[in-house]
Design a protein around this motif. Structure first.
Motif, PDB file in Angstrom:
ATOM      1  N   ASN A  73       0.825  -1.124  -0.008  1.00 17.38           N
ATOM      2  CA  ASN A  73      -0.219   0.151  -0.149  1.00 17.38           C
ATOM      3  C   ASN A  73       0.802   1.309   0.195  1.00 17.38           C
ATOM      4  O   ASN A  73       0.480   2.252   0.311  1.00 17.38           O
ATOM      5  CB  ASN A  73      -0.949   0.109   1.296  1.00 17.38           C
ATOM      6  N   ARG A  74       2.092   1.123  -0.416  1.00 24.38           N
ATOM      7  CA  ARG A  74       3.068   2.339  -0.820  1.00 24.38           C
ATOM      8  C   ARG A  74       3.500   2.270  -2.010  1.00 24.38           C
ATOM      9  O   ARG A  74       3.814   1.319  -2.570  1.00 24.38           O
ATOM     10  CB  ARG A  74       4.139   2.255   0.404  1.00 24.38           C
ATOM     11  N   HIS A 113      -5.435   8.678   8.532  1.00 27.28           N
ATOM     12  CA  HIS A 113      -4.654   7.691   9.004  1.00 27.28           C
ATOM     13  C   HIS A 113      -3.007   7.953   9.269  1.00 27.28           C
ATOM     14  O   HIS A 113      -2.603   7.873  10.368  1.00 27.28           O
ATOM     15  CB  HIS A 113      -4.841   6.499   8.557  1.00 27.28           C
ATOM     16  N   ASP A 114      -2.599   8.583   8.153  1.00 31.03           N
ATOM     17  CA  ASP A 114      -1.142   8.913   8.173  1.00 31.03           C
ATOM     18  C   ASP A 114      -0.792   9.937   9.179  1.00 31.03           C
ATOM     19  O   ASP A 114       0.375   9.830  10.080  1.00 31.03           O
ATOM     20  CB  ASP A 114      -0.663   9.451   6.758  1.00 31.03           C
ATOM     21  N   LYS A 116     -10.941   7.457  -0.288  1.00 29.83           N
ATOM     22  CA  LYS A 116      -9.915   6.581   0.084  1.00 29.83           C
ATOM     23  C   LYS A 116      -8.694   7.193   0.487  1.00 29.83           C
ATOM     24  O   LYS A 116      -8.000   7.078   1.453  1.00 29.83           O
ATOM     25  CB  LYS A 116      -9.857   5.283  -1.085  1.00 29.83           C
ATOM     26  N   LYS A 117      -8.295   8.044  -0.534  1.00 30.29           N
ATOM     27  CA  LYS A 117      -7.163   8.667  -0.570  1.00 30.29           C
ATOM     28  C   LYS A 117      -7.228   9.621   0.420  1.00 30.29           C
ATOM     29  O   LYS A 117      -6.147   9.811   1.394  1.00 30.29           O
ATOM     30  CB  LYS A 117      -6.712   9.458  -1.799  1.00 30.29           C
ATOM     31  N   ASP A 137      -6.944   7.583   3.722  1.00 30.91           N
ATOM     32  CA  ASP A 137      -5.455   7.377   4.276  1.00 30.91           C
ATOM     33  C   ASP A 137      -4.445   8.386   4.807  1.00 30.91           C
ATOM     34  O   ASP A 137      -3.636   8.124   5.553  1.00 30.91           O
ATOM     35  CB  ASP A 137      -4.688   6.740   2.661  1.00 30.91           C
TER      36      ASP A 137
END
Length: 564
Positions: A199-200, A362-363, A355-356, A359
């Motif tokens: 996922n990176r 969460h980061d 979704k982005k 993400d």
């Protein structure tokens, strides 16, 4: 399989001769194509025999050399040039490059039409396709069985890598790693070239930006060169796409051997099965998400009142029922909304943006001073920030600092999109979380109503406005405002003065004349003059606490009534 050597012995094509690149005389021919476009390389595949009049590269030595090199790297069967049209003889530089790269370079007599050549060779090559078709069907059955038995992308990746005998990297549509399969004999190994973290991103953005935007319409793999520290590595990139919607990419790290025709067929079949896997995974995820969202919908609308029920559902969905929570709501608004004819594609695009955003949330979770839970609902990201009830409460300033950092990161990373963020208050009981959710929405509503320049606000920034707007009728607001500050407002309308703005700044800066004058960019004496005129018009020294309260309430109503 028909080869270049066989082509030279077809009686109906007498006169064709090979003049360079004899090393590739045993190259197999699967199909014949005409090349009259210098930008056609992304559409070519291995084992194609290319016919040309030479028009596109006449007088251009650089393009002549490039074509020979590109065709050899794609593993085309050869290049056949019709003579006496634009060339009396093939340029020596093309002959030298064909010998260097082992690409058969052939002369076609003037009397043959390109369409006749295609017909004759395709007739000969068709008979050779039975074996290839059988192998292709076997490969399809293997991949389809993996999908039916729930093998997933890891097994598809492994099977494809084994078939084409090259490493394979599976990426999502944002070029983040999903899975990879390396092979013994690969040099350099994938791990020595990339940070392979799921996922990176795998490849640098400079590499991914070379991929055509319409790659899903090409329907074939394209060649790209990855420039490592000390060498160039050929890659074949195949979009995993359905109905022009890209779900991801298959990248073949072509280091062990060159791909042949069957490898390209296997790659296309793997991409099709992979697309079905991605669609299936998305559908499963959406079902799980729907169940989760139904719980959050009930929780955030106050429908769940039983603490036992809340306890059980919180355990199931990852919330801590003994934590204190506050809610952040992020409104997502595209600057230039795109129109999609396909409603499914439109939904996937919106979900992809969300979704982005999640993400990124969460980061940044480590800066929230609490545990993050977030989900997407109707163009909005709902973020729940929880903290152990035995620890100090999260201050309004801390919550706003996190939201501001989040807004900055979203704006920087998600282009052509604006974000508005509202924050609710923190509550000790999770059963009261719906109040924080409602307050976050109210903060955004009032931001929008006042057309503030703010992009992040806490409910407490507008709590007085909310109280007034929720409990007093518009007619009563108007009546109170006119009795208290109507004379000042009318004076501004009649004479173009700024007494209402002056009075607002006077209270915003706690009646500090110097600070208020500085904020309005006027001289201190000018500000004092205006305040004296206001005192005269109100017949008040602006000292009585009751009068001051009424004036401040009237100023709040001034905004709610949209009189600015």
């Amino acid at each position: 399989m028909l080869t270049v050597k066989d082509l030279l012995h077809i009686k109906s094509l007498e006169g064709i001769k090979i003049i360079a690149g004899h090393q590739g005389i045993n190259n197999e021919i699967s199909i014949v194509n005409i090349m009259e476009n210098p930008d056609s390389f992304d559409w070519l595949t291995s084992n194609e025999l290319l016919l040309s009049t030479g028009y596109i590269f006449k007088g251009n030595e650089e393009l002549q050399n490039k074509i020979i090199k590109e065709l050899s790297e794609i593993n085309c069967a050869g290049l056949c040039i019709k003579m006496k049209r634009y060339f009396d003889k093939i340029p020596q530089n093309m002959i030298d490059h064909a010998n260097k790269y082992g690409l058969p370079l052939l002369e076609l007599p003037f009397g043959y039409s390109l369409s006749r050549i295609i017909t004759i060779i395709n007739e000969k090559a068709t008979a050779e396709y039975d074996s290839l078709n059988r192998r292709s069907l076997d490969m399809h059955n293997v991949l389809f069985r993996i999908a039916l038995e729930g093998g997933g992308i890891d097994q598809i990746s492994s099977e494809l890598s084994k078939t084409i005998n090259n490493p394979v990297i599976i990426l999502d549509r944002d070029w983040n790693l999903l899975y990879y399969t390396d092979r013994e004999g690969n040099h350099p190994p994938l791990k020595s070239c990339f940070q392979l973290v799921k996922n990176r991103p795998v490849f640098p953005i400079e590499f991914s930006e070379t991929i055509p935007k319409n790659i899903s319409e090409i329907k074939k793999s394209i060649k790209r060169i990855y420039y490592g520290e000390d060498k160039e590595i050929k890659c074949r990139i195949m979009p995993v796409a359905v109905a022009n919607y890209v779900y991801g990419y298959i990248v073949v790290w072509q280091t062990i051997r060159e791909l042949v025709e069957f490898d390209y067929i296997a790659l296309e079949q793997a991409a099709t099965i992979m697309a079905l896997e991605r669609i299936k995974a998305r559908e499963i995820e959406e079902v799980k998400l729907k169940i989760r969202q139904d719980f959050f919908d009930d929780l955030l609308t106050g429908k769940i009142t039983s603490m036992d029920t809340i306890q059980n559902l919180c355990d199931l969905h990852g919330l801590k029922s003994d934590y204190t929570y506050y809610c952040i709501v992020i409104n997502i608004q595209p600057v230039e909304p795109q129109s999609y004819e396909d409603m499914v594609v439109r939904k996937y695009e919106l979900d992809h943006t969300a979704k982005k955003c999640m993400d990124l949330v969460h980061d940044l979770a480590g800066k929230a001073d609490g545990e993050i839970t977030c989900f997407y609902r109707n163009n909005r990201i709902i973020v729940l920030v929880g903290k152990n009830e035995n620890k100090p409460s999260i201050a309004v300033s801390e919550a706003k600092a996190f939201a501001n950092e989040l807004h900055e990161e979203l704006t920087k990373k998600i282009k052509k999109t604006t974000f508005l963020i509202g924050i609710g208050r923190q509550y000790k009981m999770i059963a009261s979380l719906h109040k924080s959710f409602s307050e976050a929405h109210e903060a955004m509503r009032l931001m929008h109503r006042f057309d503030d320049k703010r992009e992040v606000s806490h409910f407490e920034d507008y709590s007085v406005y909310h109280f007034l707007d929720s409990n007093i009728k518009p007619s009563e607001m108007e009546d109170f405002f006119q009795k208290c500050l109507g004379s000042i407002y009318q004076h501004d309308l009649s004479y173009g003065t700024s007494f209402m703005n002056t009075l607002e700044n006077y209270f915003i800066h706690n009646r500090n004349v110097s600070e208020a004058a500085k904020a309005m960019f006027i001289h201190r004496n000018t500000f004092i003059y205006r305040i004296d005129k206001i005192k005269e018009m109100l017949n008040s020294e602006l000292k009585n606490s009751e009068e001051l309260l009424q004036i401040q309430l009237a100023l709040k109503l001034f905004r709610l009534l949209n009189k600015m």
